[in-house]
Scaffold this active site. Structure first.
Site, PDB file in Angstrom:
ATOM      1  CE1 TYR A  52      -1.803   4.615  13.713  1.00  0.00           C
ATOM      2  CE2 TYR A  52      -2.721   2.930  12.369  1.00  0.00           C
ATOM      3  CZ  TYR A  52      -1.627   3.587  12.739  1.00  0.00           C
ATOM      4  OH  TYR A  52      -0.459   3.344  12.009  1.00  0.00           O
ATOM      5  N   GLY A 205      -0.648  12.245  -0.989  1.00  0.00           N
ATOM      6  CA  GLY A 205      -1.579  12.820  -2.208  1.00  0.00           C
ATOM      7  C   GLY A 205      -0.516  13.516  -3.172  1.00  0.00           C
ATOM      8  CG  LEU A 206       3.809  15.943  -3.907  1.00  0.00           C
ATOM      9  CD1 LEU A 206       2.965  17.106  -4.055  1.00  0.00           C
ATOM     10  CD2 LEU A 206       4.800  16.188  -2.737  1.00  0.00           C
ATOM     11  CD  GLU A 209      -1.600  11.628 -12.640  1.00  0.00           C
ATOM     12  OE1 GLU A 209      -1.141  12.414 -13.659  1.00  0.00           O
ATOM     13  OE2 GLU A 209      -0.637  10.895 -12.259  1.00  0.00           O
TER      14      GLU A 209
END
Length: 297
Positions: A52, A205-206, A209
């Site tokens: 990373y 993020g799917l 909300e």
């Protein structure tokens, strides 16, 4: 916030919700706010990797825990196997004993610690000299440089080899209501007294909300065997909050921790809020397709 914990066979005590550090901002004050919020919320496992930002993520994490003195109150996990080079974008897969034995020293130095709670192979192929890789991890464990080891992989044939021939504590896999492929391996994993680290719980993020905003931005081609229209319909029919539902689902599995990434305090607090609503059984699994790994069987 009260966080429950789950313990692996080597005695690693994971907070059920943990922080995936891959997307932490490189700006230290920003990253510090996220890490401090996690610590204040009783999150006790922090997941990074040498790859990373070519070690910068580990350095950032090391700086934070050196400043606040909480290193021994938390668990830090890192990963190895990707050989990267300064000044070049080239990355070579290298699971050799030599590379692992050298890389752990670099990770420990960047993290400012004399041991890792967890060290994971960051991938894995069936063609690897897996016995050599396992030997390296066992040596590091005997020497006290790591407390336990595991593998981050979505290749069933590789995972099964490590289940049969190594002393791994955990398997890290993307796992959520939409990507439920790990279900085909959960019984085998649990039978070996191994636990899962579930990364990607909200599927970019799917499974939040905000899914109607995320769909056209990140999934305009659909996902797995879902069309965009079917994704929208399926997600709209879930009665409980999507993130709560996916966490409830995961916590029914042989999971050690849900490793949720965050690039902002807002993302982290959203995950924390969802975890606080967890009741360990209310989810909408039956609304989602059952999918399996189709490669590397």
């Amino acid at each position: 916030m009260h966080v429950n914990h789950r313990t692996t066979k080597s005695g690693l005590k994971f907070s059920e919700l943990s922080l995936g550090c891959m997307n932490l901002p490189l700006d230290y004050p920003e990253a510090k706010n996220i890490l401090s919020t996690a610590l204040d919320s009783e999150i006790s496992y922090f997941d990074t990797a040498d790859l990373y930002n070519k070690g910068e993520n580990e350095t950032l994490l090391g700086r934070f825990f050196k400043e606040n003195g909480h290193r021994h109150d938390v668990m830090i996990g890192s990963k190895v196997g990707n050989e990267f080079f300064r000044g070049s974008d080239e990355v070579r897969w290298n699971p050799s004993r030599e590379h692992i034995m050298e890389s752990v020293k670099d990770s420990l130095q960047r993290l400012g610690t004399d041991y890792l709670d967890l060290y994971m192979l960051h991938g894995g192929m069936i063609e690897d000299n897996k016995e050599e890789t396992i030997e390296a991890f066992n040596i590091l464990k005997r020497e006290g440089l790591i407390r336990a080891y595991g593998i981050s992989s979505i290749r069933p044939n590789v995972i099964r080899f490590y289940l049969d021939y190594s002393d791994i504590d955990v398997v890290m896999m993307q796992f959520n209501l939409l990507d439920n492929r790990p279900e085909m391996l959960t019984e085998e994993i649990a039978a070996r007294d191994v636990r899962i680290l579930a990364r990607g719980p909200v599927m970019k993020g799917l499974l939040t909300e905000q899914y109607q905003d995320v769909l056209p931005k990140k999934f305009k081609e659909g996902l797995f065997d879902y069309s965009v229209e079917e994704l929208n319909t399926t997600l709209s029919q879930v009665q409980e909050p999507l993130t709560v539902s996916t966490m409830n689902y995961l916590l029914e599995q042989p999971v050690a921790s849900i490793v949720a990434g965050a690039s902002s305090v807002e993302q982290l607090t959203s995950n924390i809020d969802a975890y606080q609503q967890v009741d360990y059984h209310t989810h909408s699994r039956d609304r989602f397709h059952s999918i399996n790994y189709e490669d590397h069987l």
